[in-house]
Design a protein around this motif. Sequence first.
Motif, PDB file in Angstrom:
ATOM      1  N   ASP A  74       0.827  -1.205   0.000  1.00 16.67           N
ATOM      2  CA  ASP A  74       0.000   0.000   0.000  1.00 16.67           C
ATOM      3  C   ASP A  74       0.865   1.260   0.000  1.00 16.67           C
ATOM      4  OD1 ASP A  74      -2.345  -1.463  -0.018  1.00 16.67           O
ATOM      5  OD2 ASP A  74      -2.644  -1.325   2.160  1.00 16.67           O
ATOM      6  N   ARG A 128       2.350   1.676  -3.432  1.00 14.14           N
ATOM      7  CA  ARG A 128       1.331   2.145  -4.386  1.00 14.14           C
ATOM      8  C   ARG A 128       1.073   3.636  -4.200  1.00 14.14           C
ATOM      9  NH1 ARG A 128      -0.800  -3.181  -4.005  1.00 14.14           N
ATOM     10  NH2 ARG A 128      -1.865  -2.756  -2.051  1.00 14.14           N
ATOM     11  N   LEU A 129       0.981   4.073  -2.947  1.00 12.97           N
ATOM     12  CA  LEU A 129       0.767   5.487  -2.660  1.00 12.97           C
ATOM     13  C   LEU A 129       1.935   6.324  -3.188  1.00 12.97           C
ATOM     14  CD1 LEU A 129      -0.864   7.716  -1.176  1.00 12.97           C
ATOM     15  CD2 LEU A 129       0.511   7.187   0.832  1.00 12.97           C
ATOM     16  N   GLU A 153       1.878   9.229  -6.146  1.00 13.71           N
ATOM     17  CA  GLU A 153       2.364  10.592  -5.946  1.00 13.71           C
ATOM     18  C   GLU A 153       3.451  10.932  -6.971  1.00 13.71           C
ATOM     19  OE1 GLU A 153       3.515  10.850  -1.860  1.00 13.71           O
ATOM     20  OE2 GLU A 153       1.444  10.873  -1.163  1.00 13.71           O
TER      21      GLU A 153
END
Length: 59
Positions: free
Chosen positions: A20, A23-24, A28
């Motif tokens: 996660d 992925r974040l 960005e």
Amino acid sequence: MVGRPALWDIVHSGAEGVADVLRLLMGEFEEVMALIGAPTVADFERSGVVLPGCAHFSP
């Protein structure tokens, strides 16, 4: 600077937590690429880096 959130999430949420975070981070990074008009990583240039309260970055 990316390691701390990944390490915290591996302890808190395991491998899925790290996924996660990555992925974040990738989302960005893609947003920054779009904002500076760089279609690929190779198109990044130092002229696109601006420090708060300063002119463009120059080593």
